[in-house]
Scaffold this active site. Structure first.
Site, PDB file in Angstrom:
ATOM      1  N   TYR A  25       7.434 -44.552  28.441  1.00  0.00           N
ATOM      2  CA  TYR A  25       6.628 -45.768  28.257  1.00  0.00           C
ATOM      3  C   TYR A  25       7.461 -46.966  27.792  1.00  0.00           C
ATOM      4  O   TYR A  25       7.154 -47.602  26.794  1.00  0.00           O
ATOM      5  CB  TYR A  25       5.494 -45.508  27.251  1.00  0.00           C
ATOM      6  CG  TYR A  25       4.500 -44.506  27.753  1.00  0.00           C
ATOM      7  CD1 TYR A  25       3.545 -44.868  28.690  1.00  0.00           C
ATOM      8  CD2 TYR A  25       4.528 -43.194  27.302  1.00  0.00           C
ATOM      9  CE1 TYR A  25       2.637 -43.948  29.169  1.00  0.00           C
ATOM     10  CE2 TYR A  25       3.622 -42.261  27.783  1.00  0.00           C
ATOM     11  CZ  TYR A  25       2.681 -42.647  28.709  1.00  0.00           C
ATOM     12  OH  TYR A  25       1.794 -41.732  29.186  1.00  0.00           O
ATOM     13  N   TYR A 153      -6.591 -37.737  26.158  1.00  0.00           N
ATOM     14  CA  TYR A 153      -5.315 -37.899  26.864  1.00  0.00           C
ATOM     15  C   TYR A 153      -4.953 -36.553  27.484  1.00  0.00           C
ATOM     16  O   TYR A 153      -4.965 -35.521  26.801  1.00  0.00           O
ATOM     17  CB  TYR A 153      -4.193 -38.351  25.915  1.00  0.00           C
ATOM     18  CG  TYR A 153      -2.869 -38.427  26.643  1.00  0.00           C
ATOM     19  CD1 TYR A 153      -2.557 -39.533  27.418  1.00  0.00           C
ATOM     20  CD2 TYR A 153      -1.970 -37.369  26.615  1.00  0.00           C
ATOM     21  CE1 TYR A 153      -1.368 -39.590  28.144  1.00  0.00           C
ATOM     22  CE2 TYR A 153      -0.784 -37.411  27.331  1.00  0.00           C
ATOM     23  CZ  TYR A 153      -0.493 -38.528  28.095  1.00  0.00           C
ATOM     24  OH  TYR A 153       0.676 -38.576  28.814  1.00  0.00           O
ATOM     25  N   ASP A 254      -7.787 -28.265  27.182  1.00  0.00           N
ATOM     26  CA  ASP A 254      -6.390 -28.707  27.203  1.00  0.00           C
ATOM     27  C   ASP A 254      -5.825 -28.484  25.800  1.00  0.00           C
ATOM     28  O   ASP A 254      -6.021 -29.293  24.900  1.00  0.00           O
ATOM     29  CB  ASP A 254      -6.336 -30.186  27.617  1.00  0.00           C
ATOM     30  CG  ASP A 254      -4.916 -30.757  27.567  1.00  0.00           C
ATOM     31  OD1 ASP A 254      -4.021 -30.097  27.016  1.00  0.00           O
ATOM     32  OD2 ASP A 254      -4.728 -31.882  28.067  1.00  0.00           O
ATOM     33  N   LYS A 283       3.994 -27.783  25.629  1.00  0.00           N
ATOM     34  CA  LYS A 283       4.664 -28.254  24.407  1.00  0.00           C
ATOM     35  C   LYS A 283       5.294 -27.136  23.574  1.00  0.00           C
ATOM     36  O   LYS A 283       6.416 -26.736  23.856  1.00  0.00           O
ATOM     37  CB  LYS A 283       3.675 -29.070  23.576  1.00  0.00           C
ATOM     38  CG  LYS A 283       3.353 -30.419  24.241  1.00  0.00           C
ATOM     39  CD  LYS A 283       2.612 -31.320  23.281  1.00  0.00           C
ATOM     40  CE  LYS A 283       2.176 -32.625  23.898  1.00  0.00           C
ATOM     41  NZ  LYS A 283       3.210 -33.642  23.937  1.00  0.00           N
TER      42      LYS A 283
HETATM   43  N1  PMP Z   1      -2.361 -32.942  27.476  1.00  0.00           N
HETATM   44  C1  PMP Z   1      -2.203 -33.240  26.182  1.00  0.00           C
HETATM   45  C2  PMP Z   1      -3.316 -32.954  25.223  1.00  0.00           C
HETATM   46  C3  PMP Z   1      -0.997 -33.804  25.732  1.00  0.00           C
HETATM   47  O1  PMP Z   1      -0.855 -34.114  24.425  1.00  0.00           O
HETATM   48  C4  PMP Z   1       0.043 -34.023  26.661  1.00  0.00           C
HETATM   49  C5  PMP Z   1       1.376 -34.630  26.229  1.00  0.00           C
HETATM   50  N2  PMP Z   1       1.329 -35.577  25.241  1.00  0.00           N
HETATM   51  C6  PMP Z   1      -0.167 -33.697  27.999  1.00  0.00           C
HETATM   52  C7  PMP Z   1      -1.376 -33.142  28.366  1.00  0.00           C
HETATM   53  C8  PMP Z   1       0.906 -33.922  29.042  1.00  0.00           C
HETATM   54  O2  PMP Z   1       1.963 -33.069  28.844  1.00  0.00           O
HETATM   55  P1  PMP Z   1       3.423 -33.421  29.423  1.00  0.00           P
HETATM   56  O3  PMP Z   1       3.889 -34.621  28.682  1.00  0.00           O
HETATM   57  O4  PMP Z   1       4.225 -32.186  29.149  1.00  0.00           O
HETATM   58  O5  PMP Z   1       3.256 -33.675  30.893  1.00  0.00           O
END
Ligand code: PMP
Length: 436
Positions: A25, A153, A254, A283
């Site tokens: 970003y 997100y 998620d 993650k």
């Molecule tokens: N879903 C959530 C809840 C996240 O926090 C993130 C990353 N911040 C993502 C999806 C996307 O993961 P990545 O950055 O590994 O593509």
């Protein structure tokens, strides 16, 4: 090698970085400062100029054991010597199979079918495709839409963007290209508050209205991360689960940010005792060592997809099941299970509560909240990232705020002294920036 490309010279490295590399970003033209890193060990990041920073970010939720854990390093080294990568089409190997076994054991019951993906965003795409293929296979071809909650997100790829918050996400830039989905009001009852039954009304109304074209609900359980760092009530999840069942809609959780202990439970869904139909993990999966994500689902979803043409699940990345990533992930999960992670997360929670409480009274602070090993100071106004980042680094900690949010999610192994230093610096810097 020409002198120009001697990147041992930090100034040359920085100059080249500034000229050619995008960071997350950012603009290359209007580059924000970046700090060259030499190494990282435990909860400390060492900069190339010799300064050492206490790490409050765990590299965006992922380095739960800290950096350079000897068991994770050994797992990577051993695996690299045996097999770094081989295509997963038509071939299989122990690291992938062993990881699948561990994931199935750890996650809520019934999630027994595993798809290994490359990153969090890709796993969200995979989960959404799975849900769509499931409805398609049942002859419910009109069920193609998704419902989610505001302030969410889910990643930066196209369908993931389409379920990010419509205002703070990237909907405007990509309007006309992004699919249009449904957004319920985000839950307002906080994690520790008394549940307010009105909280579910917005989602319930949308679900009842659109049940015929709804494929799945996708949400971040308990903690809405990059969309606002909000912690909501577990009853909300229970209500969502019941409504999904009542209206024939799948539930995708998620857990990319929340998974593997961060919120005080192994998975945030466990706070509510619910099992989603599809779960995304990423993650912390590899302890922050490699990029890897996983999508888990149940037998019904898997068998239904297989029962109708094309009879296969239509996704298959080149680096699927990468042995290095799978091996270090399994080691990281074993390490987690063998550790007293729950006691550690509770200890970190107490340390964050203790250390951040003082911010509550500050003029520039709107709210302070802590859940598990996550601490958030929400400011009244957006912070100036460039300035606040520098102030943190000058005081020996690594914290990367965004917007109005100064937040930390330290490695679980951070000791009380480091936690006290980290939170004292946050209080100090927040007081300074809250004056503006
Ligand atoms: N879903 C959530 C809840 C996240 O926090 C993130 C990353 N911040 C993502 C999806 C996307 O993961 P990545 O950055 O590994 O593509």
């Amino acid at each position: 090698m020409s002198d120009q490309h001697d990147f041992n010279n930090i100034n040359k490295l920085l100059a080249y970085d500034r000229e050619h590399l995008w960071h997350p970003y950012t603009s290359i033209t209007k580059a924000l400062p970046v700090f060259p890193v030499q190494s990282a060990q435990g909860v400390r990041i060492q900069l190339s100029d010799g300064r050492t920073l206490i790490d409050g970010m765990a590299s965006w939720w992922s380095a739960i054991h800290g950096y350079g854990h000897p068991r994770l390093v050994a797992a990577l080294q051993e695996q690299a010597a045996e097999l770094s990568h081989v295509m997963f089409g038509g071939l299989t190997h122990k690291p992938a199979v062993a990881l699948a076994e561990t994931l199935i054991e750890m996650t809520p019951p019934g999630l027994e079918k595993v798809f290994l993906a490359d990153s969090g965003s890709v796993s969200v795409e995979v989960a959404m495709k799975m849900a769509m293929q499931y409805q398609h296979a049942r002859g419910k071809k009109e069920k193609k839409k998704f419902l989610t909650i505001k302030s969410g997100y889910h990643g930066d790829t196209f369908h993931a963007m389409a379920v990010c918050d419509p205002v703070t996400g990237m909907h405007q830039i990509y309007s006309g290209v992004l699919p249009q989905f449904y957004f319920a009001e985000s839950p307002q009852t906080r994690f520790h508050e008394q549940w307010n039954p009105d909280d579910i009304t917005s989602l319930q109304v949308l679900l009842e209205t659109h049940r015929n074209d709804l494929c799945a609900i996708i949400l971040e359980p308990i903690v809405q991360g990059a969309g606002g760092m909000r912690f909501y009530h577990p009853q909300y999840l229970r209500e969502v689960r019941m409504l999904c069942d009542a209206h024939d809609v799948l539930l995708i959780a998620d857990e990319i940010a929340t998974g593997f202990g961060r919120t005080g439970q192994l998975f945030a869904c466990n706070h509510a005792g619910i099992v989603p139909d599809i779960m995304c993990l990423g993650k912390a999966l590899t302890g922050g060592c490699m990029t890897l994500a996983a999508v888990l689902t149940n037998e019904d979803v898997e068998q239904t997809i297989s029962s109708a043409p094309p009879g296969v699940f239509m996704h298959g990345p080149t680096f699927m099941g990468n042995p290095l990533a799978c091996r270090v992930a399994r080691e990281s999960l074993t390490l987690l299970q063998e550790s007293s992670w729950q006691a550690n997360v509770q200890r970190v929670e107490k340390g964050l509560e203790r250390g951040l409480a003082v911010c509550q009274e500050m003029r520039g602070v709107a709210d302070v909240r802590v859940l598990g090993a996550i601490g958030v100071v929400e400011m009244r106004n957006s912070v100036v990232l460039e300035k606040i980042q520098q102030d943190f680094v000058d005081r020996g900690v690594w914290v990367r705020p965004f917007g109005k949010l100064v937040y930390v999610m330290p490695p679980f192994c951070m000791n009380d002294a480091d936690l006290a230093t980290l939170t004292a610096v946050i209080a100090d810097v927040v007081a300074l920036h809250g004056k503006n």
